[in-house]
Design a protein around this motif. Structure first.
Motif, mmCIF file in Angstrom:
data_model
loop_
_atom_site.group_PDB
_atom_site.id
_atom_site.type_symbol
_atom_site.label_atom_id
_atom_site.label_comp_id
_atom_site.label_asym_id
_atom_site.label_seq_id
_atom_site.Cartn_x
_atom_site.Cartn_y
_atom_site.Cartn_z
ATOM 1 N N VAL A 52 0.832 -1.205 0.000
ATOM 2 C CA VAL A 52 0.000 0.000 0.000
ATOM 3 C C VAL A 52 0.868 1.258 0.000
ATOM 4 C CG1 VAL A 52 -1.635 1.330 1.402
ATOM 5 C CG2 VAL A 52 -2.006 -1.112 1.046
ATOM 6 N N VAL A 53 1.880 1.290 0.870
ATOM 7 C CA VAL A 53 2.744 2.476 0.952
ATOM 8 C C VAL A 53 3.524 2.661 -0.359
ATOM 9 C CG1 VAL A 53 4.761 3.452 2.128
ATOM 10 C CG2 VAL A 53 2.921 2.435 3.459
ATOM 11 N N GLY A 54 4.100 1.584 -0.868
ATOM 12 C CA GLY A 54 4.862 1.670 -2.112
ATOM 13 C C GLY A 54 3.999 2.081 -3.286
ATOM 14 N N ALA A 55 2.800 1.498 -3.387
ATOM 15 C CA ALA A 55 1.890 1.848 -4.491
ATOM 16 C C ALA A 55 1.469 3.312 -4.390
ATOM 17 C CB ALA A 55 0.667 0.938 -4.480
ATOM 18 N N ALA A 56 1.203 3.791 -3.171
ATOM 19 C CA ALA A 56 0.825 5.198 -2.994
ATOM 20 C C ALA A 56 1.957 6.123 -3.443
ATOM 21 C CB ALA A 56 0.459 5.465 -1.539
ATOM 22 N N LEU A 57 3.183 5.762 -3.101
ATOM 23 C CA LEU A 57 4.324 6.576 -3.529
ATOM 24 C C LEU A 57 4.485 6.564 -5.051
ATOM 25 C CD1 LEU A 57 6.981 5.737 -0.809
ATOM 26 C CD2 LEU A 57 5.963 7.967 -1.258
ATOM 27 N N VAL A 58 4.379 5.390 -5.654
ATOM 28 C CA VAL A 58 4.533 5.296 -7.108
ATOM 29 C C VAL A 58 3.426 6.068 -7.817
ATOM 30 C CG1 VAL A 58 4.451 3.717 -9.081
ATOM 31 C CG2 VAL A 58 5.823 3.131 -7.088
ATOM 32 N N ILE A 59 2.193 5.895 -7.399
ATOM 33 C CA ILE A 59 1.071 6.592 -8.037
ATOM 34 C C ILE A 59 1.185 8.100 -7.829
ATOM 35 C CG2 ILE A 59 -1.433 6.936 -7.953
ATOM 36 C CD1 ILE A 59 -1.621 3.882 -7.352
ATOM 37 N N GLY A 60 1.498 8.510 -6.598
ATOM 38 C CA GLY A 60 1.682 9.941 -6.336
ATOM 39 C C GLY A 60 2.817 10.527 -7.152
ATOM 40 N N GLY A 61 3.908 9.791 -7.262
ATOM 41 C CA GLY A 61 5.037 10.261 -8.058
ATOM 42 C C GLY A 61 4.688 10.372 -9.532
ATOM 43 N N LEU A 62 3.945 9.384 -10.044
ATOM 44 C CA LEU A 62 3.539 9.445 -11.452
ATOM 45 C C LEU A 62 2.614 10.627 -11.719
ATOM 46 C CD1 LEU A 62 3.033 5.668 -12.286
ATOM 47 C CD2 LEU A 62 4.818 7.192 -13.143
ATOM 48 N N GLY A 71 8.986 14.398 -9.104
ATOM 49 C CA GLY A 71 8.072 13.307 -9.458
ATOM 50 C C GLY A 71 8.776 11.982 -9.653
ATOM 51 N N TRP A 72 9.831 11.968 -10.482
ATOM 52 C CA TRP A 72 10.541 10.714 -10.738
ATOM 53 C C TRP A 72 11.260 10.217 -9.490
ATOM 54 C CZ3 TRP A 72 9.143 7.612 -14.231
ATOM 55 C CH2 TRP A 72 8.664 8.064 -15.452
ATOM 56 N N LEU A 73 11.751 11.124 -8.672
ATOM 57 C CA LEU A 73 12.407 10.725 -7.430
ATOM 58 C C LEU A 73 11.416 9.991 -6.519
ATOM 59 C CD1 LEU A 73 14.998 10.869 -5.737
ATOM 60 C CD2 LEU A 73 14.131 13.005 -4.787
ATOM 61 N N ILE A 74 10.187 10.458 -6.465
ATOM 62 C CA ILE A 74 9.158 9.813 -5.650
ATOM 63 C C ILE A 74 8.790 8.449 -6.244
ATOM 64 C CG2 ILE A 74 6.776 10.018 -4.812
ATOM 65 C CD1 ILE A 74 7.274 13.069 -4.687
ATOM 66 N N LEU A 92 12.211 -4.373 -11.624
ATOM 67 C CA LEU A 92 11.813 -3.141 -12.294
ATOM 68 C C LEU A 92 12.703 -1.978 -11.863
ATOM 69 C CD1 LEU A 92 9.854 -1.686 -14.174
ATOM 70 C CD2 LEU A 92 8.321 -1.391 -12.217
ATOM 71 N N LEU A 93 13.036 -1.918 -10.582
ATOM 72 C CA LEU A 93 13.917 -0.860 -10.088
ATOM 73 C C LEU A 93 15.306 -0.980 -10.701
ATOM 74 C CD1 LEU A 93 14.268 1.548 -8.182
ATOM 75 C CD2 LEU A 93 14.852 -0.080 -6.370
ATOM 76 N N GLN A 94 15.827 -2.196 -10.802
ATOM 77 C CA GLN A 94 17.140 -2.395 -11.431
ATOM 78 C C GLN A 94 17.104 -1.983 -12.901
ATOM 79 O OE1 GLN A 94 19.851 -3.018 -9.710
ATOM 80 N NE2 GLN A 94 18.519 -3.053 -7.921
ATOM 81 N N PHE A 95 16.033 -2.335 -13.610
ATOM 82 C CA PHE A 95 15.876 -1.941 -15.012
ATOM 83 C C PHE A 95 15.836 -0.417 -15.143
ATOM 84 C CE2 PHE A 95 12.913 -0.557 -18.331
ATOM 85 C CZ PHE A 95 13.609 -0.985 -19.459
ATOM 86 N N ALA A 96 15.069 0.239 -14.278
ATOM 87 C CA ALA A 96 14.944 1.693 -14.332
ATOM 88 C C ALA A 96 16.286 2.362 -14.038
ATOM 89 C CB ALA A 96 13.879 2.163 -13.350
ATOM 90 N N LYS A 97 17.015 1.846 -13.071
ATOM 91 C CA LYS A 97 18.322 2.415 -12.752
ATOM 92 C C LYS A 97 19.298 2.240 -13.913
ATOM 93 C CE LYS A 97 19.796 1.179 -8.609
ATOM 94 N NZ LYS A 97 19.917 0.485 -7.316
#
Length: 151
Positions: A52-62, A71-74, A92-97
């Protein structure tokens, strides 16, 4: 390891003794997480909370990506939170990095005119987003305001 069984005999097992388990425990926050993960209910609760916390951060950042700011940092922070419990988020995080590092390396190899062009395009895109957001949310057209101020 070995230990006496009910008949006083020594049984050989692959499990570490109590002393070895005590020294292998981590301390601090990671130790607390290990304690939570040690029970089935704790594991499930932790996965739900992290999800829930991670999804909220990703959605808020997007939602913040088009706006000037972090935005991208969040989004990356949300993926890092999700990666603590989910393998897909870690991949996914490794791919993005990797992708971000590749883009940065490519941009560093370019000549100054290309770097300036990329920077100018980025600033124009940010300005258009700010203009659109102010017009939609506040009903103020910044271009008209600037024309009226300059006239």
């Amino acid at each position: 390891m070995s230990g006496p069984d009910r008949g006083g005999r020594v049984a050989v097992t692959d499990e570490p003794s109590g002393d070895a388990v005590q020294t292998a425990k981590r301390e601090g926050f990671m130790g607390w997480l290990d304690g939570v993960r040690s029970t089935r209910t704790g594991r499930l609760t932790l996965k739900i909370v992290i999800g829930v916390v991670g999804a909220a951060l990703v959605i808020g950042g997007l939602l913040l990506v088009p706006l000037p700011g972090p935005g991208w940092l969040i989004v990356f922070a949300g993926l890092a939170v999700l990666a603590t419990e989910f393998d897909w988020a870690h991949r996914l995080l490794q791919f993005a990095k990797r992708t971000l590092a590749d883009w940065t390396d490519w941009l560093k190899r370019q000549s100054w005119p290309i770097r300036i062009l990329v920077g100018a395009v980025t600033l124009v895109c940010a300005a258009v987003v700010v203009w659109a957001m102010v017009r939609v949310s506040l009903g103020i057209d910044l271009v008209e305001q600037a024309r009226a101020y300059l006239a």
